[in-house]
Design a protein around this motif. Sequence first.
Motif, PDB file in Angstrom:
ATOM      1  N   MET A   1       0.842  -1.182   0.000  1.00  0.00           N
ATOM      2  CA  MET A   1       0.000   0.000   0.000  1.00  0.00           C
ATOM      3  C   MET A   1       0.889   1.247   0.000  1.00  0.00           C
ATOM      4  SD  MET A   1      -2.801   1.253   2.846  1.00  0.00           S
ATOM      5  CE  MET A   1      -3.500  -0.410   2.958  1.00  0.00           C
ATOM      6  N   LYS A   2       0.562   2.188  -0.855  1.00  0.00           N
ATOM      7  CA  LYS A   2       1.329   3.423  -0.951  1.00  0.00           C
ATOM      8  C   LYS A   2       0.465   4.589  -0.500  1.00  0.00           C
ATOM      9  CE  LYS A   2       3.844   6.181  -4.411  1.00  0.00           C
ATOM     10  NZ  LYS A   2       4.254   6.208  -5.838  1.00  0.00           N
ATOM     11  N   VAL A   3       0.975   5.373   0.441  1.00  0.00           N
ATOM     12  CA  VAL A   3       0.247   6.548   0.919  1.00  0.00           C
ATOM     13  C   VAL A   3       1.099   7.782   0.642  1.00  0.00           C
ATOM     14  CG1 VAL A   3      -0.926   7.662   2.850  1.00  0.00           C
ATOM     15  CG2 VAL A   3      -0.756   5.160   2.771  1.00  0.00           C
ATOM     16  N   GLU A   4       0.549   8.707  -0.136  1.00  0.00           N
ATOM     17  CA  GLU A   4       1.219   9.966  -0.424  1.00  0.00           C
ATOM     18  C   GLU A   4       0.545  11.057   0.411  1.00  0.00           C
ATOM     19  OE1 GLU A   4       2.424  10.040  -4.957  1.00  0.00           O
ATOM     20  OE2 GLU A   4       0.537   8.960  -4.678  1.00  0.00           O
ATOM     21  N   ILE A   5       1.341  11.738   1.217  1.00  0.00           N
ATOM     22  CA  ILE A   5       0.807  12.754   2.119  1.00  0.00           C
ATOM     23  C   ILE A   5       1.214  14.133   1.609  1.00  0.00           C
ATOM     24  CG2 ILE A   5       0.690  13.597   4.492  1.00  0.00           C
ATOM     25  CD1 ILE A   5       1.551  10.840   5.437  1.00  0.00           C
ATOM     26  N   TYR A   6       0.220  14.879   1.170  1.00  0.00           N
ATOM     27  CA  TYR A   6       0.457  16.243   0.723  1.00  0.00           C
ATOM     28  C   TYR A   6       0.346  17.154   1.936  1.00  0.00           C
ATOM     29  CZ  TYR A   6       0.015  14.499  -4.045  1.00  0.00           C
ATOM     30  OH  TYR A   6       0.200  13.817  -5.222  1.00  0.00           O
ATOM     31  N   SER A   7       1.435  17.849   2.257  1.00  0.00           N
ATOM     32  CA  SER A   7       1.417  18.701   3.441  1.00  0.00           C
ATOM     33  C   SER A   7       2.484  19.778   3.337  1.00  0.00           C
ATOM     34  CB  SER A   7       1.624  17.869   4.707  1.00  0.00           C
ATOM     35  OG  SER A   7       2.950  17.372   4.769  1.00  0.00           O
ATOM     36  N   ASP A   8       2.358  20.777   4.207  1.00  0.00           N
ATOM     37  CA  ASP A   8       3.328  21.858   4.249  1.00  0.00           C
ATOM     38  C   ASP A   8       4.029  21.842   5.594  1.00  0.00           C
ATOM     39  OD1 ASP A   8       4.800  24.064   3.559  1.00  0.00           O
ATOM     40  OD2 ASP A   8       3.130  25.477   3.527  1.00  0.00           O
ATOM     41  N   ILE A   9       5.258  22.290   5.630  1.00  0.00           N
ATOM     42  CA  ILE A   9       6.021  22.349   6.870  1.00  0.00           C
ATOM     43  C   ILE A   9       5.406  23.373   7.820  1.00  0.00           C
ATOM     44  CG2 ILE A   9       8.304  22.897   7.845  1.00  0.00           C
ATOM     45  CD1 ILE A   9       9.376  22.045   4.967  1.00  0.00           C
ATOM     46  N   ALA A  10       4.805  24.426   7.252  1.00  0.00           N
ATOM     47  CA  ALA A  10       4.242  25.504   8.057  1.00  0.00           C
ATOM     48  C   ALA A  10       2.743  25.341   8.270  1.00  0.00           C
ATOM     49  CB  ALA A  10       4.533  26.853   7.398  1.00  0.00           C
ATOM     50  N   CYS A  11       2.266  24.111   8.277  1.00  0.00           N
ATOM     51  CA  CYS A  11       0.840  23.819   8.453  1.00  0.00           C
ATOM     52  C   CYS A  11       0.643  23.118   9.799  1.00  0.00           C
ATOM     53  CB  CYS A  11       0.348  22.931   7.311  1.00  0.00           C
ATOM     54  SG  CYS A  11      -1.221  22.115   7.608  1.00  0.00           S
ATOM     55  N   PRO A  12       0.041  23.795  10.786  1.00  0.00           N
ATOM     56  CA  PRO A  12      -0.109  23.168  12.105  1.00  0.00           C
ATOM     57  C   PRO A  12      -0.975  21.914  12.087  1.00  0.00           C
ATOM     58  CG  PRO A  12      -1.371  25.207  11.971  1.00  0.00           C
ATOM     59  CD  PRO A  12      -0.493  25.169  10.767  1.00  0.00           C
ATOM     60  N   TRP A  13      -1.994  21.900  11.236  1.00  0.00           N
ATOM     61  CA  TRP A  13      -2.847  20.715  11.146  1.00  0.00           C
ATOM     62  C   TRP A  13      -2.114  19.545  10.490  1.00  0.00           C
ATOM     63  CZ3 TRP A  13      -6.982  19.181  13.559  1.00  0.00           C
ATOM     64  CH2 TRP A  13      -7.792  20.122  14.195  1.00  0.00           C
ATOM     65  N   CYS A  14      -1.100  19.851   9.676  1.00  0.00           N
ATOM     66  CA  CYS A  14      -0.290  18.785   9.077  1.00  0.00           C
ATOM     67  C   CYS A  14       0.510  18.056  10.152  1.00  0.00           C
ATOM     68  CB  CYS A  14       0.655  19.357   8.028  1.00  0.00           C
ATOM     69  SG  CYS A  14      -0.191  19.998   6.553  1.00  0.00           S
ATOM     70  N   TYR A  15       0.923  18.782  11.170  1.00  0.00           N
ATOM     71  CA  TYR A  15       1.666  18.189  12.283  1.00  0.00           C
ATOM     72  C   TYR A  15       0.754  17.264  13.089  1.00  0.00           C
ATOM     73  CZ  TYR A  15       5.620  18.402  15.632  1.00  0.00           C
ATOM     74  OH  TYR A  15       6.715  18.120  16.417  1.00  0.00           O
ATOM     75  N   ILE A  16      -0.432  17.750  13.413  1.00  0.00           N
ATOM     76  CA  ILE A  16      -1.403  16.929  14.141  1.00  0.00           C
ATOM     77  C   ILE A  16      -1.809  15.718  13.302  1.00  0.00           C
ATOM     78  CG2 ILE A  16      -3.771  16.878  15.020  1.00  0.00           C
ATOM     79  CD1 ILE A  16      -3.381  19.811  15.846  1.00  0.00           C
ATOM     80  N   GLY A  17      -2.067  15.955  12.017  1.00  0.00           N
ATOM     81  CA  GLY A  17      -2.464  14.862  11.131  1.00  0.00           C
ATOM     82  C   GLY A  17      -1.395  13.791  11.023  1.00  0.00           C
ATOM     83  N   LYS A  18      -0.128  14.208  10.957  1.00  0.00           N
ATOM     84  CA  LYS A  18       0.966  13.239  10.874  1.00  0.00           C
ATOM     85  C   LYS A  18       1.025  12.382  12.132  1.00  0.00           C
ATOM     86  CE  LYS A  18       5.948  12.701  10.197  1.00  0.00           C
ATOM     87  NZ  LYS A  18       6.086  11.772  11.330  1.00  0.00           N
ATOM     88  N   ARG A  19       0.900  13.011  13.288  1.00  0.00           N
ATOM     89  CA  ARG A  19       0.955  12.257  14.541  1.00  0.00           C
ATOM     90  C   ARG A  19      -0.186  11.234  14.617  1.00  0.00           C
ATOM     91  NH1 ARG A  19       4.055  14.234  18.892  1.00  0.00           N
ATOM     92  NH2 ARG A  19       6.068  14.819  17.994  1.00  0.00           N
ATOM     93  N   ARG A  20      -1.379  11.632  14.247  1.00  0.00           N
ATOM     94  CA  ARG A  20      -2.521  10.720  14.294  1.00  0.00           C
ATOM     95  C   ARG A  20      -2.389   9.610  13.261  1.00  0.00           C
ATOM     96  NH1 ARG A  20      -7.436  15.182  14.944  1.00  0.00           N
ATOM     97  NH2 ARG A  20      -7.049  15.677  17.148  1.00  0.00           N
ATOM     98  N   PHE A  21      -1.917   9.968  12.070  1.00  0.00           N
ATOM     99  CA  PHE A  21      -1.683   8.977  11.024  1.00  0.00           C
ATOM    100  C   PHE A  21      -0.649   7.956  11.482  1.00  0.00           C
ATOM    101  CE2 PHE A  21       0.895   7.501   7.477  1.00  0.00           C
ATOM    102  CZ  PHE A  21      -0.050   7.052   6.568  1.00  0.00           C
ATOM    103  N   ASP A  22       0.441   8.440  12.087  1.00  0.00           N
ATOM    104  CA  ASP A  22       1.497   7.541  12.567  1.00  0.00           C
ATOM    105  C   ASP A  22       0.971   6.563  13.615  1.00  0.00           C
ATOM    106  OD1 ASP A  22       3.313   8.753  10.903  1.00  0.00           O
ATOM    107  OD2 ASP A  22       4.260   9.959  12.478  1.00  0.00           O
ATOM    108  N   GLN A  23       0.103   7.043  14.494  1.00  0.00           N
ATOM    109  CA  GLN A  23      -0.474   6.163  15.512  1.00  0.00           C
ATOM    110  C   GLN A  23      -1.341   5.081  14.869  1.00  0.00           C
ATOM    111  OE1 GLN A  23      -2.215   8.155  19.073  1.00  0.00           O
ATOM    112  NE2 GLN A  23      -1.344  10.031  18.200  1.00  0.00           N
TER     113      GLN A  23
END
Length: 238
Positions: free
Chosen positions: A1-23
Amino acid sequence: MKVEIYSDIACPWCYIGKRRFDQALERFEGKGEVEVIFRPYQLVPDAPATASPHRAWLAERYGPQSRAMDDRVTELGRAEGIAYDFDAALHANTFLGHRLLHLAETEYGTAVQGGLKEALLKAHFTDGVDVGDRAALTEVAVAAGLDRARVTEYLAGDEGADEVQRQLDEARQLGISAVPTFVFDGQWAVQGGQEVETFLQVFEQVAGEQQHAERQAETTAHGHGHGDDACADGACAI
């Protein structure tokens, strides 16, 4: 399975989303078969090269409600183990950071890229690092496992710039207008920093779709490949 995550370094919701995705990924039984790649997206592509205080920039853009926006994100981030410091954060152009993430993916692999993405998010939102500064980016990259000489050479020139710009253009062509956006196997998109359970459900659903497609392919191959021999030795291909 391949997951491509479109995000910005300066996006606070991208940080939260990454943490939840990782969990969710950690809890997914098939995590060993999942490849995660970060794709570039810029919320403010015309941000100046010289960094400025985040609080001032956000207030200019959103007015008095900007502090309440930061406070809400800070509270949500705390639950994910993220220590936002918006007083220290700097508004900066993230194109160089995306180039660095491209280098990590192409020369070091997706695992190193993922670690660098986490480090860049922390540098920007917690440590007050100017993620548009070459020297600062170099230190973050080296700490994440990249070679200092290679990073210095890379950031001094234009390597990767055309490729990153092409991916930014592709994101717009795909209709991605908000981040984070998680694209599973190029077919299913999930937008926003969803809850862990939601991401886990998506992992399981996509895995189920893959298994179903594989069974259909096997059935078709057996049916067309063996003709009258589909049933032999007391068993039938189904």
